[in-house]
Design a protein around this motif. Sequence first.
Motif, mmCIF file in Angstrom:
data_model
loop_
_atom_site.group_PDB
_atom_site.id
_atom_site.type_symbol
_atom_site.label_atom_id
_atom_site.label_comp_id
_atom_site.label_asym_id
_atom_site.label_seq_id
_atom_site.Cartn_x
_atom_site.Cartn_y
_atom_site.Cartn_z
ATOM 1 N N ASP A 124 0.834 -1.185 0.000
ATOM 2 C CA ASP A 124 0.000 0.000 0.000
ATOM 3 C C ASP A 124 0.875 1.243 0.000
ATOM 4 O O ASP A 124 1.840 1.325 0.766
ATOM 5 C CB ASP A 124 -0.889 -0.015 1.248
ATOM 6 C CG ASP A 124 -1.797 1.198 1.307
ATOM 7 O OD1 ASP A 124 -1.402 2.177 1.969
ATOM 8 O OD2 ASP A 124 -2.875 1.157 0.719
ATOM 9 N N PRO A 125 0.598 2.249 -0.860
ATOM 10 C CA PRO A 125 1.461 3.440 -0.935
ATOM 11 C C PRO A 125 1.639 4.143 0.402
ATOM 12 O O PRO A 125 2.714 4.661 0.695
ATOM 13 C CB PRO A 125 0.732 4.337 -1.950
ATOM 14 C CG PRO A 125 -0.020 3.385 -2.807
ATOM 15 C CD PRO A 125 -0.458 2.276 -1.894
ATOM 16 N N ALA A 185 -4.241 5.632 -10.435
ATOM 17 C CA ALA A 185 -5.655 5.991 -10.500
ATOM 18 C C ALA A 185 -6.545 4.869 -10.000
ATOM 19 O O ALA A 185 -7.565 5.091 -9.354
ATOM 20 C CB ALA A 185 -6.013 6.357 -11.953
ATOM 21 N N ALA A 186 -6.134 3.629 -10.283
ATOM 22 C CA ALA A 186 -6.950 2.485 -9.873
ATOM 23 C C ALA A 186 -7.033 2.341 -8.374
ATOM 24 O O ALA A 186 -7.936 1.697 -7.848
ATOM 25 C CB ALA A 186 -6.381 1.196 -10.481
ATOM 26 N N ALA A 187 -6.087 2.953 -7.639
ATOM 27 C CA ALA A 187 -6.081 2.799 -6.187
ATOM 28 C C ALA A 187 -7.298 3.447 -5.548
ATOM 29 O O ALA A 187 -7.666 3.106 -4.432
ATOM 30 C CB ALA A 187 -4.810 3.402 -5.610
ATOM 31 N N ASN A 188 -7.931 4.417 -6.231
ATOM 32 C CA ASN A 188 -9.095 5.100 -5.675
ATOM 33 C C ASN A 188 -10.397 4.662 -6.339
ATOM 34 O O ASN A 188 -11.469 5.115 -5.939
ATOM 35 C CB ASN A 188 -8.932 6.612 -5.830
ATOM 36 C CG ASN A 188 -7.797 7.142 -4.976
ATOM 37 O OD1 ASN A 188 -7.615 6.720 -3.848
ATOM 38 N ND2 ASN A 188 -7.014 8.055 -5.533
ATOM 39 N N ALA A 189 -10.316 3.817 -7.354
ATOM 40 C CA ALA A 189 -11.525 3.386 -8.054
ATOM 41 C C ALA A 189 -12.170 2.228 -7.311
ATOM 42 O O ALA A 189 -11.492 1.305 -6.859
ATOM 43 C CB ALA A 189 -11.166 2.961 -9.481
ATOM 44 N N PRO A 190 -13.489 2.251 -7.162
ATOM 45 C CA PRO A 190 -14.156 1.126 -6.499
ATOM 46 C C PRO A 190 -13.925 -0.180 -7.250
ATOM 47 O O PRO A 190 -13.774 -0.189 -8.474
ATOM 48 C CB PRO A 190 -15.642 1.528 -6.543
ATOM 49 C CG PRO A 190 -15.644 3.008 -6.728
ATOM 50 C CD PRO A 190 -14.432 3.316 -7.556
ATOM 51 N N THR A 201 -3.081 -7.344 0.630
ATOM 52 C CA THR A 201 -2.173 -7.424 -0.507
ATOM 53 C C THR A 201 -1.729 -8.860 -0.754
ATOM 54 O O THR A 201 -1.682 -9.325 -1.895
ATOM 55 C CB THR A 201 -0.942 -6.534 -0.259
ATOM 56 O OG1 THR A 201 -1.357 -5.174 -0.150
ATOM 57 C CG2 THR A 201 0.058 -6.661 -1.401
ATOM 58 N N THR A 202 -1.411 -9.573 0.312
ATOM 59 C CA THR A 202 -0.955 -10.957 0.178
ATOM 60 C C THR A 202 -2.035 -11.838 -0.448
ATOM 61 O O THR A 202 -1.772 -12.617 -1.371
ATOM 62 C CB THR A 202 -0.554 -11.519 1.554
ATOM 63 O OG1 THR A 202 0.537 -10.748 2.070
ATOM 64 C CG2 THR A 202 -0.136 -12.975 1.439
ATOM 65 N N GLY A 236 -2.811 -3.548 -7.888
ATOM 66 C CA GLY A 236 -3.744 -2.445 -7.682
ATOM 67 C C GLY A 236 -4.846 -2.681 -6.679
ATOM 68 O O GLY A 236 -5.762 -1.872 -6.564
ATOM 69 N N TRP A 237 -4.768 -3.777 -5.906
ATOM 70 C CA TRP A 237 -5.811 -4.059 -4.923
ATOM 71 C C TRP A 237 -5.439 -3.415 -3.592
ATOM 72 O O TRP A 237 -4.394 -3.701 -3.025
ATOM 73 C CB TRP A 237 -5.966 -5.563 -4.741
ATOM 74 C CG TRP A 237 -6.522 -6.256 -5.950
ATOM 75 C CD1 TRP A 237 -5.881 -6.464 -7.132
ATOM 76 C CD2 TRP A 237 -7.827 -6.794 -6.105
ATOM 77 N NE1 TRP A 237 -6.706 -7.107 -8.020
ATOM 78 C CE2 TRP A 237 -7.910 -7.338 -7.404
ATOM 79 C CE3 TRP A 237 -8.937 -6.898 -5.259
ATOM 80 C CZ2 TRP A 237 -9.057 -7.955 -7.883
ATOM 81 C CZ3 TRP A 237 -10.088 -7.521 -5.738
ATOM 82 C CH2 TRP A 237 -10.144 -8.030 -7.036
ATOM 83 N N THR A 238 -6.313 -2.523 -3.082
ATOM 84 C CA THR A 238 -6.086 -1.883 -1.790
ATOM 85 C C THR A 238 -7.377 -1.887 -0.990
ATOM 86 O O THR A 238 -8.485 -1.942 -1.547
ATOM 87 C CB THR A 238 -5.619 -0.425 -1.945
ATOM 88 O OG1 THR A 238 -6.681 0.350 -2.519
ATOM 89 C CG2 THR A 238 -4.373 -0.328 -2.836
#
Length: 269
Positions: A90-91, A131-136, A250-251, A259-261
């Motif tokens: 995660d960033p 950008a994908a980090a904030n997309a549902p 993440t794991t 891109g999954w958060t």
Amino acid sequence: MTETPAGLPPVEYAVAVERYLAASGLAEGSRRIYRIALDTWAWALADRPAPTGPERRRARPPVLPLALLDHPDATARLRAAVGRRAADTDPRTLNRELSTLRAAAAWWRARGWIAGDPAADLHPHPLPEPAAANAPLTPDELRALFALRAPLREQTLWHLLHETGAAIETVLALDTDHLDLPRRRTRPGHAPVHWQSGTARLLPLLVVGRATGPLFLTDRRAPTGTPTADRCPYTGRARLSYRRAAELFTTHTRALGPGWTLRRLRAAR
């Protein structure tokens, strides 16, 4: 690790880490998190990939001299490590780890133990999130997520975040006695959280035998000094942290692609 007399500069990186943490004034739990972050950069400075998952906590970092921070290749090694960790971390977690290294390096530099800061130029601003980090998550992505063979704790947390839209910190702060299971909501006087059928099926299984204490728990017993409010009175385990919840997510989602958060999961309400 060989301790150096307090009046002499430390030779080993690990000793310098312990000196910094001892002088930091942080609580024991925070010192543990800082130590894990600084150990991660020890692997990078040794030009070796850091262990991930449960192995990360148990692995002994390589023994290396503190002077390696002043080596001409130090920045390049750290930059490569940032690239590797950015792919599956995660960033916000990565930013915290970099900030921890910068703070420690500044403290060491102020004492004349090192001359420079190899992490100073890695990124002068917080890492930009894709950008994908904030997309549902899409319906297909949600179906793939909930089909994973993940433990009950993870599945309950993911359903709760998705169905409520509550802040991750709010959900992780819940205790078992905050829940009104028949009404699918928290009791009056606590952060208002309402959930739906998916969570309603899982929550009773998660809290069975536990009337009080943190709702989401770590796998291990809480370290000495953990506040009573963050320790389960039945199992002795600690409250699950945001950092660990993000690591677990993440794991488990690594096989589904990048891109999954947890933030995307919350936004998918």
